[in-house]
Design a protein around this motif. Structure first.
Motif, short mmCIF file in Angstrom:
data_model
loop_
_atom_site.label_atom_id
_atom_site.label_comp_id
_atom_site.label_asym_id
_atom_site.label_seq_id
_atom_site.Cartn_x
_atom_site.Cartn_y
_atom_site.Cartn_z
N SER A 41 0.82 -1.20 0.00
CA SER A 41 0.00 0.00 0.00
C SER A 41 0.86 1.26 0.00
N ARG A 42 1.97 1.21 0.78
CA ARG A 42 2.84 2.38 0.88
C ARG A 42 3.62 2.61 -0.41
N THR A 43 3.94 1.52 -1.12
CA THR A 43 4.84 1.67 -2.25
C THR A 43 4.15 1.48 -3.60
N VAL A 44 3.87 0.21 -3.94
CA VAL A 44 3.37 -0.09 -5.28
C VAL A 44 2.01 0.56 -5.54
N TYR A 45 1.08 0.42 -4.56
CA TYR A 45 -0.27 0.92 -4.79
C TYR A 45 -0.28 2.44 -4.97
N LYS A 46 0.56 3.13 -4.17
CA LYS A 46 0.66 4.60 -4.30
C LYS A 46 1.02 4.97 -5.73
N TRP A 47 2.02 4.22 -6.24
CA TRP A 47 2.52 4.51 -7.58
C TRP A 47 1.44 4.23 -8.63
N VAL A 48 0.81 3.04 -8.52
CA VAL A 48 -0.23 2.68 -9.49
C VAL A 48 -1.37 3.69 -9.44
N ASP A 49 -1.73 4.10 -8.23
CA ASP A 49 -2.81 5.05 -8.04
C ASP A 49 -2.48 6.37 -8.73
N SER B 162 -7.18 2.96 -9.90
CA SER B 162 -6.85 3.98 -8.92
C SER B 162 -8.01 4.09 -7.94
N GLY B 163 -7.67 4.48 -6.74
CA GLY B 163 -8.70 4.60 -5.72
C GLY B 163 -8.03 4.66 -4.37
N HIS B 164 -8.84 4.65 -3.34
CA HIS B 164 -8.30 4.72 -1.99
C HIS B 164 -7.58 3.41 -1.67
N THR B 165 -6.26 3.50 -1.40
CA THR B 165 -5.52 2.26 -1.21
C THR B 165 -5.60 1.74 0.22
N GLY B 166 -5.94 2.59 1.17
CA GLY B 166 -6.16 2.15 2.54
C GLY B 166 -4.93 1.52 3.14
N ALA B 167 -5.16 0.59 4.07
CA ALA B 167 -4.04 -0.06 4.76
C ALA B 167 -3.57 -1.29 4.01
N GLY B 168 -4.12 -1.53 2.83
CA GLY B 168 -3.65 -2.64 2.04
C GLY B 168 -4.57 -3.85 2.08
N SER C 265 -12.78 -0.52 -7.37
CA SER C 265 -11.43 -0.35 -7.89
C SER C 265 -10.62 -1.57 -7.47
N ILE C 266 -9.41 -1.69 -8.00
CA ILE C 266 -8.63 -2.89 -7.70
C ILE C 266 -8.18 -2.92 -6.24
N PHE C 267 -8.23 -1.75 -5.57
CA PHE C 267 -7.82 -1.72 -4.16
C PHE C 267 -9.00 -1.89 -3.21
N ALA C 268 -10.21 -1.98 -3.76
CA ALA C 268 -11.41 -1.98 -2.93
C ALA C 268 -11.56 -3.30 -2.19
N PRO C 269 -12.21 -3.25 -1.00
CA PRO C 269 -12.53 -4.50 -0.32
C PRO C 269 -13.54 -5.32 -1.12
N PHE C 270 -13.53 -6.62 -0.93
CA PHE C 270 -14.44 -7.50 -1.66
C PHE C 270 -14.63 -8.75 -0.81
N SER C 271 -15.28 -9.77 -1.34
CA SER C 271 -15.35 -11.04 -0.64
C SER C 271 -15.51 -12.17 -1.64
N THR C 272 -15.21 -13.39 -1.22
CA THR C 272 -15.36 -14.53 -2.12
C THR C 272 -16.38 -15.50 -1.53
N MET C 273 -16.75 -16.49 -2.32
CA MET C 273 -17.75 -17.47 -1.88
C MET C 273 -17.25 -18.25 -0.69
N ALA C 274 -16.00 -18.75 -0.78
CA ALA C 274 -15.47 -19.58 0.30
C ALA C 274 -15.36 -18.78 1.60
N ALA C 275 -14.85 -17.54 1.50
CA ALA C 275 -14.68 -16.72 2.70
C ALA C 275 -16.03 -16.39 3.31
N THR C 276 -17.05 -16.16 2.47
CA THR C 276 -18.36 -15.82 2.99
C THR C 276 -18.98 -16.99 3.75
N ILE C 277 -18.78 -18.22 3.24
CA ILE C 277 -19.33 -19.37 3.95
C ILE C 277 -18.73 -19.42 5.36
#
Lengths: 281, 352
Positions: free
Chosen positions: B171-179, B187-193, B285-297
């Motif tokens: 988050s501090r390095t690569v995401y900042k640059w991509v953003d 691009s978007g809010h990169t948050g804590a990673g 965005s690619i940095f946004a939170p999300f969830s998957t099927m397995a994790a949701t179960i």
């Protein structure tokens, strides 16, 4: 022209080195960060006290107990199924059984945990228990054991089978005296991989093993089993520095178990290679 | 008349009959007992699979009827208001306001696993090729330990590492640059990673050992003769890899990638820790939170059990069923691909 090709060559191998660094770096980084976080909790009390105090003795014993259970259940069935596929099955049934075993290998572990919970824990009234946990883990790792056993037996030179048949040996003694001993190191290294996977699994155990602050007992039903990955997961969510260190210490202990298994596996696999090299002469 | 027929038929049938009876008579009693016992064992993986599939369908059935197509068109997954009156639909009861939509979870599962695959395949293949082709035999074995270590590290540890060490670093390095590049969706809010990007990278690290160790064995199996031929023709080492090694092992790499993909699809705990557990939205965005099927179960099962109608648990089974279907479909797809490429993969000629 020549220099351009040389430069391309350099670039390619540079990329390969970078790729390998990307593979090696995470495991080193993980080891260091886990060891660093675990440092405050490491001490004799870790092994002499249960999670009721400041140790993880019960979780270590529970994990070892689960590994033993997996070795008994998945080990026996998996090796036997592998032997069947390699030596006894033929034609269509062989193909079908192998295919389904491979599909089972791709089964998401949370699905196994879910079904384990719904059927073993609830419908069969076993409760969170050793047997439910062992069966869930066994279903998960059985396909690996089947596959490695089958491959191990197929690598035994057919000259040995023909020789045994020529001497009039019945199939069971061919199997017991010639094929299995020759393939044993390779089979064992498959079993070790299965144990390594079992050590690190949490998803199938979350809803089948439960957890307890007491040392596990040799009771199949209605007795919750503590295990390491659960301590890693739950203690992390607790407030305070101590639980975080305990969580990291549990991770460190499971990594140590893992490394011991890997080293054992390497020794055994080395012997397997020597064995097949000798046989193929 | 009958006897003549018998005689005429006999030669056609007799050899196979006698061959079979001879094989049977060769088997001793213990042989037959052993064969029977091993047959039972051989059936167990298949029976286990059948049991799992049957239970999954049985558990999911009420939810399949209750949800209908809503399951695949809705993006809201909620177990409803447990204190409100119970609603009835198509003969099944569920809490008021309950809605079970799998779409964001399906999208999250596919996106994260495909990103992981895109990252993991080149790195694993290049690393494996380096390991076999460039490094001396002695170091090969020692460095191979990294692969085994990565393969065996508990997924909880991957999760913790991703959320405390690796995510923040990215988050501090690569995401900042991509953003800062300002590309839409990248691009978007990169948050804590926490989020899709970190989860994909960690999933990639988790499946690298699977793909790399299979590729390593494949590269080892390339016949030396073919490589020697390439060298004799004046090809540089990298050209040898490109024109000899890669075509030779391509089929196997596809199969390995499919295996890795299956692991990424089904990964639960690491994703649960890193994903940020976004519910009911698509990652914007690619940095946004999300969830998957397995994790949701895994995340929902505890609260789903408090649903008095039981529909929430059935809905989770339906999510699991979709996950299972996706996993099996990728498995089949991989098989088809390897079969299609199997003919093209032999420009070198096996058994040279």
């Amino acid at each position: 022209m020549r220099t351009r090709r040389a430069v391309t060559d350099r670039l390619f191998w540079g990329f390969c080195f970078l790729a390998f660094a990307l593979i090696a770096a995470p495991s080193v980084s993980m080891l260091i960060s886990v060891a660093h976080q675990a440092a405050p909790a490491v001490g004799w009390s870790l092994f002499s006290q249960t999670t009721k105090g400041i140790g993880i003795q019960n979780a270590i014993l529970g994990t070892l107990l689960l590994l033993l259970g997996v070795l008994i259940v998945a080990g026996t069935i998996g090796v036997a199924a592998g032997v069947y596929l390699a030596e006894f099955a033929s034609g269509r049934s062989e193909k079908v059984l192998r295919f389904f075993s491979e599909v089972l290998a791709g089964m998401p572990s949370i699905v196994i945990g879910y079904i384990g919970y719904i059927t073993l824990v609830v419908q069969f009234h076993w409760g969170y228990s050793l047997l439910a946990a062992v069966i869930a883990l066994s279903v998960l790792v059985m396909p690996y054991i089947v596959k490695t056993t089958e491959v191990a037996l197929r690598q035994v030179p057919s000259v040995l089978r023909e020789g045994a048949a020529g001497l009039g040996m019945p199939r069971y003694s061919t199997l017991g005296r010639i094929l299995v001993p020759t393939a044993l190191p390779a089979i064992t290294s498959g079993l070790i991989v299965a144990l390594a996977i079992s050590t690190g699994e949490l998803a199938p155990l979350l809803f089948t093993a439960g957890f307890s602050d007491h040392n596990p007992r040799l009771q199949l039903f209605h007795q919750q089993v503590p295990y390491l990955t659960n301590v890693i997961f739950t203690d992390l969510a607790l407030p305070g520095k101590r639980p975080h260190a305990t969580s990291a210490a549990a991770a460190l202990v499971s990594l140590v178990i893992l490394i011991v298994l890997i080293v054992a596996g390497r020794i055994v696999a080395g012997r397997a290679r020597r064995n097949t090299a000798r046989m193929s002469l | 008349m009958a006897s003549v027929l018998e005689e005429r038929r006999e030669p056609a049938v007799a050899p196979s009959l006698s061959a079979r009876s001879r094989r049977r008579s060769e088997l001793t009693g213990p042989d037959r007992a052993l064969g029977a016992a091993l047959t039972v064992a051989g059936l167990i993986p298949t029976l286990a699979l059948a049991f799992l599939a049957y239970q999954m369908v049985k558990e999911a059935y009420p939810a399949i009827i209750f949800n209908g197509w809503h399951f695949f068109t809705s993006k809201t997954f909620t177990i409803g208001n447990l204190y409100a009156p119970i609603q009835h639909k198509r003969g099944y009861a569920a809490p008021h306001g309950a809605s079970y939509g799998v779409l964001p979870l399906l999208v999250g599962t596919l996106l994260s696993s495909v990103f992981a695959l895109i990252l993991a395949v080149p790195v694993s293949v290049a690393g494996a090729i380096l390991l076999v082709e460039k490094l001396p035999q002695r170091i090969q074995g020692t460095l191979g330990i990294f692969l085994e270590l990565l393969a065996g590290i508990p997924s909880v540890v991957f999760g913790l590492w991703g959320v405390y060490t690796f995510g923040p670093l990215l988050s501090r390095t690569v995401y900042k640059w991509v953003d800062s590049l300002g590309i839409p969706w990248l691009s978007g809010h990169t948050g804590a990673g926490e989020g899709l990007a970190t989860a994909s990278v960690v999933l990639a690290v988790m499946i690298i050992p699977i793909i790399a160790s299979i590729t390593r064995e494949l590269v080892r199996s390339v016949p030396t003769v073919a490589k020697e031929g390439a060298v004799a023709l004046g090809l540089t080492p990298s050209e040898t890899v490109r024109y000899v090694t890669i075509p030779y092992v391509r089929t196997g790499i596809i199969a390995a990638a499919v295996l890795g993909w299956a692991r990424a699809l089904g990964e639960t705990i690491a994703v649960l820790i890193i994903s940020g557990n976004a519910l009911n939205i698509y990652p914007h965005s690619i940095f946004a939170p999300f969830s998957t099927m397995a994790a949701t179960i895994a995340a929902f099962l505890d609260s789903a059990l408090t649903d008095p109608t039981g529909m929430a648990v059935h809905a989770l089974a339906q999510v699991g069923l979709v996950l299972l279907a996706v996993t099996i479909l990728t498995n089949f797809g991989g098989r088809l691909l390897t079969r299609r490429f199997a003919d093209q993969a032999l420009p070198v000629g096996r058994g040279v």
